[in-house]
Design a protein around this motif. Sequence first.
Motif, PDB file in Angstrom:
ATOM      1  N   VAL A   1      47.977  67.474  46.398  1.00  0.00           N
ATOM      2  CA  VAL A   1      49.145  67.773  45.557  1.00  0.00           C
ATOM      3  C   VAL A   1      50.100  66.586  45.556  1.00  0.00           C
ATOM      4  O   VAL A   1      50.587  66.148  44.502  1.00  0.00           O
ATOM      5  N   TRP A   2      50.377  66.055  46.732  1.00  0.00           N
ATOM      6  CA  TRP A   2      51.283  64.903  46.822  1.00  0.00           C
ATOM      7  C   TRP A   2      50.723  63.698  46.068  1.00  0.00           C
ATOM      8  O   TRP A   2      51.458  62.961  45.423  1.00  0.00           O
ATOM      9  N   LYS A   3      49.404  63.512  46.171  1.00  0.00           N
ATOM     10  CA  LYS A   3      48.773  62.388  45.467  1.00  0.00           C
ATOM     11  C   LYS A   3      48.930  62.547  43.963  1.00  0.00           C
ATOM     12  O   LYS A   3      49.273  61.601  43.244  1.00  0.00           O
ATOM     13  N   GLU A   4      48.715  63.769  43.472  1.00  0.00           N
ATOM     14  CA  GLU A   4      48.840  64.046  42.037  1.00  0.00           C
ATOM     15  C   GLU A   4      50.269  63.838  41.553  1.00  0.00           C
ATOM     16  O   GLU A   4      50.503  63.358  40.435  1.00  0.00           O
ATOM     17  N   LEU A   5      51.222  64.194  42.413  1.00  0.00           N
ATOM     18  CA  LEU A   5      52.641  64.047  42.047  1.00  0.00           C
ATOM     19  C   LEU A   5      53.167  62.629  42.266  1.00  0.00           C
ATOM     20  O   LEU A   5      54.301  62.319  41.906  1.00  0.00           O
ATOM     21  N   GLY A   6      52.356  61.784  42.913  1.00  0.00           N
ATOM     22  CA  GLY A   6      52.759  60.396  43.132  1.00  0.00           C
ATOM     23  C   GLY A   6      53.745  60.201  44.265  1.00  0.00           C
ATOM     24  O   GLY A   6      54.471  59.200  44.295  1.00  0.00           O
ATOM     25  N   PHE A   7      53.776  61.133  45.213  1.00  0.00           N
ATOM     26  CA  PHE A   7      54.699  60.999  46.343  1.00  0.00           C
ATOM     27  C   PHE A   7      54.196  59.916  47.306  1.00  0.00           C
ATOM     28  O   PHE A   7      53.006  59.849  47.616  1.00  0.00           O
ATOM     29  N   SER A   8      55.114  59.115  47.780  1.00  0.00           N
ATOM     30  CA  SER A   8      54.771  58.105  48.794  1.00  0.00           C
ATOM     31  C   SER A   8      55.958  57.938  49.732  1.00  0.00           C
ATOM     32  O   SER A   8      57.076  58.369  49.424  1.00  0.00           O
ATOM     33  N   PHE A   9      55.703  57.304  50.866  1.00  0.00           N
ATOM     34  CA  PHE A   9      56.730  57.160  51.893  1.00  0.00           C
ATOM     35  C   PHE A   9      56.718  55.727  52.414  1.00  0.00           C
ATOM     36  O   PHE A   9      55.679  55.070  52.432  1.00  0.00           O
ATOM     37  N   ASP A  10      57.880  55.260  52.849  1.00  0.00           N
ATOM     38  CA  ASP A  10      57.953  53.924  53.448  1.00  0.00           C
ATOM     39  C   ASP A  10      57.371  53.924  54.853  1.00  0.00           C
ATOM     40  O   ASP A  10      56.879  52.909  55.329  1.00  0.00           O
ATOM     41  N   ALA A  11      57.470  55.082  55.525  1.00  0.00           N
ATOM     42  CA  ALA A  11      56.977  55.180  56.901  1.00  0.00           C
ATOM     43  C   ALA A  11      56.460  56.590  57.157  1.00  0.00           C
ATOM     44  O   ALA A  11      56.920  57.562  56.549  1.00  0.00           O
ATOM     45  N   ILE A  12      55.494  56.672  58.049  1.00  0.00           N
ATOM     46  CA  ILE A  12      54.967  57.956  58.520  1.00  0.00           C
ATOM     47  C   ILE A  12      55.018  57.939  60.040  1.00  0.00           C
ATOM     48  O   ILE A  12      54.636  56.945  60.665  1.00  0.00           O
ATOM     49  N   ALA A  13      55.511  59.018  60.634  1.00  0.00           N
ATOM     50  CA  ALA A  13      55.525  59.154  62.097  1.00  0.00           C
ATOM     51  C   ALA A  13      54.715  60.385  62.474  1.00  0.00           C
ATOM     52  O   ALA A  13      55.038  61.491  62.051  1.00  0.00           O
TER      53      ALA A  13
END
Length: 274
Positions: free
Chosen positions: A66-78
């Motif tokens: 779902v996130w991929k389809e919506l184009g969500f991205s983050f500067d960092a992942i913890a």
Amino acid sequence: MNKKQILLINDMAGYGKVATAAMLPILSYMGLPTYNLPTALVSNTLDYGKFNILDTTDYIQGVFPVWKELGFSFDAIATGFIASERQAEIVSAYCKQEAAHGTTIFVDPIMGDEGKLYNGVTPATIQSMLEMIAVADLIFPNHTEACYLTGSEYHAEGVSKQAARTLLDKLHATGAKSVLITSIPVEGQHCVAGYNDKLKEYFLLPYTEIPVHFPGTGDIFSAVLIGNLLNGKALRFATRIAMDAVYRLIDLNKNNADKNRGIPLENYLNVLDE
């Protein structure tokens, strides 16, 4: 200046300030847009001796497409607590994909303490964690976890400076860029040992231990550390700030009647300004 967006992949406790419940208020207070993906829903901190836990692996598997389809991205992942081997595989694959696009990966390889693995952590879990830390920009295991990740012998009494450096080198050899080992006794002194890959610098930062146990102090350390790094501080300086913040928060709350719920952070976020 746009603040960096961070995704927390960690468990969420309903009662108690640990994991996501501890990290979210700190990172938000530091001005960072913070999102979360719970690896498990836990009724309360485990220190109460009785709890209910829901593994959210199936949910996570449905979230990423779902996130991929919506184009969500983050500067960092913890990443923090991982609930199962299957979950570790799914999360590590996601971290690898995002790292390839320039996302900074922070990994707290939560697996054990005091020389022992937590219940449910298996050799396969350790292997999955090794895959995740291989793409990490920074990992921060404790002494026990550092030993399990590198196949090194654990010495409760502590290690020499050279042995601490060797352990850092072994962790770096797993693929992780920069490395911290939290709560490791080095020649009789409680320390955080570190290696900064950008500067090719080793460091030892001593601290005084307050003999009081609160769940969630490691998560507080992680959040303050990551927040300062994302706000542009150097690793050694950010580590010292995080250590001092944890010490101050424990000291301010050491007389609390119910320590099992963790530190009531909302009352003390101003400590981060000191």
